[in-house]
Design a protein around this motif. Structure first.
Motif, PDB file in Angstrom:
ATOM      1  N   GLU A  28      46.374 -74.164  29.644  1.00  0.00           N
ATOM      2  CA  GLU A  28      46.777 -73.677  28.323  1.00  0.00           C
ATOM      3  C   GLU A  28      46.989 -74.831  27.359  1.00  0.00           C
ATOM      4  N   GLU A  29      47.646 -75.883  27.836  1.00  0.00           N
ATOM      5  CA  GLU A  29      47.897 -77.044  26.968  1.00  0.00           C
ATOM      6  C   GLU A  29      46.595 -77.751  26.594  1.00  0.00           C
ATOM      7  N   GLN A  31      43.517 -76.469  26.554  1.00  0.00           N
ATOM      8  CA  GLN A  31      42.738 -75.616  25.665  1.00  0.00           C
ATOM      9  C   GLN A  31      43.268 -75.637  24.237  1.00  0.00           C
ATOM     10  N   TYR A  32      44.574 -75.620  24.080  1.00  0.00           N
ATOM     11  CA  TYR A  32      45.142 -75.657  22.731  1.00  0.00           C
ATOM     12  C   TYR A  32      44.874 -77.005  22.068  1.00  0.00           C
ATOM     13  N   LEU A 361      42.027 -65.055  27.165  1.00  0.00           N
ATOM     14  CA  LEU A 361      41.985 -66.496  27.358  1.00  0.00           C
ATOM     15  C   LEU A 361      41.673 -66.792  28.830  1.00  0.00           C
ATOM     16  N   GLN A 363      43.076 -68.303  31.272  1.00  0.00           N
ATOM     17  CA  GLN A 363      44.133 -68.148  32.270  1.00  0.00           C
ATOM     18  C   GLN A 363      44.523 -66.690  32.500  1.00  0.00           C
ATOM     19  N   ASN A 364      43.915 -65.763  31.739  1.00  0.00           N
ATOM     20  CA  ASN A 364      44.286 -64.349  31.850  1.00  0.00           C
ATOM     21  C   ASN A 364      43.145 -63.467  32.353  1.00  0.00           C
TER      22      ASN A 364
END
Length: 526
Positions: A28-29, A31-32, A361, A363-364
Motif C-alpha cells: 500500500e505504501e 503503490q501510494y 486495489l 491488496q484487496n
C-alpha cells in the motif's frame, strides 16, 4: 569461467531487487508513493488542468476525480504531442512514441517518457538479478533477446521519435553497455525493413554462438520459426558461416549492413555440418544453453508444450507480462524456490476491475477471481484499460500472484497479432456479406489444434456454391491489412487462413462475426 558483462549487469540490478524484496509487506505504501510521483509529474499539464488534478490527492480522491480510460480518450492529447507540444499528459520528457496495434488494425501511439523508462527499469532489475542468481551458468556465455518486429514502415515526425519499443529502452545507460556486449544479435537489426533478412541473420548469428546460454523471446512460435528456418536453410547457413557471407542477400542488402552482421567461423561451420545433417538435436547445437524465457500461458500454451518437446532438457522460464504501455507481472526469484509470477508493484500504480465493473486495489483482490488491469504510469496513461485479463491465484506476502488469461473478449492474440473485433467488423464482414455470409451463419476463430495455429472461417453446412479458394484468398488478404498479422504470417508464426464448412453445430449460439478464439460469442441480448 564467468563472462564479466552479465556479472556486472547482475550487480547493477542489486538495489532494485532488494527494494522489491524488502517491501513485499508494504504494497500500500509503495503503490501510494508511485501514484504521488506520477501525479507530481501530471500536475500543471494540459491533462492535469482539464481534470483539476492535484499532486496532493489521496488514492480515493484520485479514483473519484479521474475516470477509467481507454485509448480514444487520449487521441486529442496524443495529437498535441505529435504536433510538438510539451507538458500535455505528463511533465516527464518524451523519449519516443511507442507503437502497438489498435482496434482498426492501425497503430496506436503510446507515449514513452523518461519516468516510464525508470518505472520499467525497476522491474527489469528485479527480473535480471533474480534470473542470474537462480541460473548462475548464464554468467558463462552470451544472450539472445528477440528484436522488435521488422518490416513496418518508419513513421516520420519532426518533433518526436516514433517507433517500436526495444529491450534497451527499459535499461539504465550502464546496463545497456553490459547488455550490448552480451547480445548475439544486435537490437538495431529489428529496424531493418526486410524481415526475411532479419530472420536469416538472426539464425546465422545464433548458430555461430556456441557459447549461447540464454534466450528471451515472447511467443514460443517465434523460436520455433527460427528452428524451422535453420532446418530449411541449413546448407546456406553453414556455407555463409564458413565464408563470412550472406549469399542469398548480396543483391538486396547493402554491403555495409552485411559487413556489420557477418560472422566467419570455419571451425564452427564444420562442427555444425555433423550436428545439422541428421535430425537436429537443438541441445547439441547450443550445449551451453541453460534457460529460455517466454510466454507459457493463455494462447501460448500449446506452442510452449511443443517447444518443451523440442528442447526437453533446457529450463524454461515463464516470462512476465510486459506491454508497450507498462509492466504488469514479473517472475520473482527468491532463494532456491522456483520463480512466481508477481505483480510488478514497484513500477506503476495498479487497479483491478472485475467482470461487474467493480474496482479493487492490489491488496484487496479475491483468490480465484478474474480481473482486468487498469494502469496509471509515468508515460501519461491514467486508470487505463490495457485489455489484459488475469486470474488471481494467491498472495506472496502482500503481493498478488497472477496468471495471464489473455486479452479481453473483443481481441484475439494467438501469437502477438492482436486482431480486434472492430477490425473484423469493419474490414472482413463487408467482404463476407458479398458471399451472403453474416454473423448468423459464420464466424472467425483461432484454430489451436494444428501444429501451427491459424485463423479459420467456419461456415454453416447449408451454404453451397461458395468458391472456397476465392474466399480463402479474400480472407487472407483482409487479415493481412492488420500489420501484426501480416508480420506473424511472414515470419512463420501463423499458418495461412482457412475456410471450414461445418456440420452438426448449434448455430443458434454463433452470434456476431468475431475473433472468439476457443469459445463462441453469443448474439447480444436485445
Amino acid at each position: 569461467m564467468y563472462n564479466l558483462y552479465p556479472l556486472f549487469w547482475k550487480f547493477s540490478c542489486y538495489f532494485g531487487y532488494q527494494f522489491f524484496k524488502s517491501n513485499l509487506n508494504r504494497i500500500e505504501e509503495v503503490q501510494y508513493s508511485n501514484l504521488k510521483n506520477i501525479l507530481k509529474n501530471a500536475d500543471g499539464t494540459i491533462f492535469g488542468n482539464n481534470f483539476k488534478l492535484s499532486k496532493k490527492w489521496t488514492i480515493e480522491e484520485y479514483q473519484k476525480q479521474i475516470p477509467i480510460s481507454e485509448y480514444f480518450d487520449y487521441e486529442e492529447y496524443l495529437g498535441r504531442i505529435l504536433n510538438g507540444e510539451s507538458n500535455v499528459l505528463t511533465k516527464s520528457k518524451i523519449k519516443r512514441i511507442g507503437l502497438t496495434s489498435g482496434s482498426s488494425g492501425k497503430m496506436k501511439y503510446i507515449p514513452f517518457t523518461h519516468l516510464l523508462a525508470n518505472e520499467f527499469s525497476k522491474s527489469i532489475s528485479v527480473w535480471i538479478f533474480g534470473l542470474l542468481s537462480f541460473y548462475p551458468k548464464l554468467l558463462r556465455g552470451r544472450f539472445y533477446f528477440s528484436v522488435s518486429p521488422s518490416g513496418f514502415p518508419e513513421i516520420k515526425n519532426e518533433y518526436v521519435k516514433i517507433g517500436f519499443d526495444v529491450d534497451g529502452d527499459y535499461l539504465k545507460p550502464w546496463e545497456k553497455i553490459f547488455a550490448n556486449q552480451l547480445l548475439v544479435v544486435p537490437e538495431w537489426l529489428g529496424g531493418m525493413e526486410d524481415p526475411d533478412f532479419v530472420l536469416y541473420a538472426t539464425a546465422l548469428r545464433l548458430l555461430s554462438a556456441k557459447d549461447l546460454t540464454f534466450i528471451s523471446v515472447w511467443n514460443p512460435t517465434f523460436i520455433i520459426s527460427i528452428f524451422d528456418l535453420i532446418e530449411r536453410e541449413k546448407e546456406f547457413l553453414i556455407n555463409d558461416l564458413q565464408s563470412g557471407r550472406f549469399s542469398k542477400f548480396e543483391n538486396s542488402v547493402s554491403s555495409k549492413l552485411r559487413n556489420l552482421l557477418r560472422v566467419c567461423d570455419p571451425i564452427r561451420a564444420k562442427e555444425l555440418v555433423n550436428i545439422l545433417e541428421k535430425k537436429i538435436n537443438w541441445e547439441e547445437v547450443w550445449p551451453n544453453l541453460n534457460c529460455v524465457s517466454l510466454w507459457t500461458d493463455s494462447f501460448a500454451k500449446n506452442s510452449f508444450l511443443k517447444l518443451r518437446e523440442i528442447i526437453p532438457n533446457i529450463q524454461i522460464e515463464s516470462k512476465g507480462v510486459i506491454a508497450t504501455e507498462g509492466m504488469i507481472t514479473i517472475p520473482f526469484y527468491e532463494k532456491n524456490r522456483d520463480p512466481i509470477s508477481l505483480l510488478a508493484y514497484t513500477s506503476h500504480f495498479y487497479e483491478f476491475m472485475d467482470e461487474q465493473g467493480n474496482v479493487f486495489l492490489p491488496q484487496n483482490l479475491s483468490i480465484a477471481n478474474e480481473y482486468e488491469v487498469l494502469l496509471t504510469t509515468g508515460g501519461g496513461l491514467y486508470r487505463y484499460r490495457i485489455g489484459d485479463r488475469f486470474l488471481m491465484t494467491g498472495y506472496y506476502h502482500q503481493i498478488p500472484i497472477l496468471k495471464f488469461l489473455g486479452r479481453n473478449d473483443d481481441v484475439s492474440d494467438l501469437v502477438g497479432e492482436k486482431l480486434h473485433e472492430g477490425f473484423i467488423t469493419n474490414e472482413l464482414l463487408p467482404e463476407l456479406i458479398k458471399f451472403q455470409l453474416t454473423p448468423e451463419n459464420s464466424y472467425l476463430r483461432g484454430n489451436l489444434k494444428e501444429e501451427k495455429v491459424f485463423y479459420e472461417l467456419v461456415i454453416h453446412s447449408n451454404f453451397v456454391g461458395i468458391e472456397n479458394s476465392k474466399l480463402t484468398t479474400i480472407l487472407e488478404e483482409v487479415l493481412c491489412r492488420n500489420p501484426y498479422y501480416k508480420y506473424a504470417r511472414r515470419i512463420g508464426q501463423l499458418d495461412h487462413a482457412k475456410v471450414l464448412i461445418s456440420n452438426g453445430f448449434d448455430w443458434s449460439k454463433v452470434g456476431r462475426s468475431s475473433t472468439s478464439k476457443a469459445r463462441f460469442l453469443k448474439k447480444p441480448i436485445k
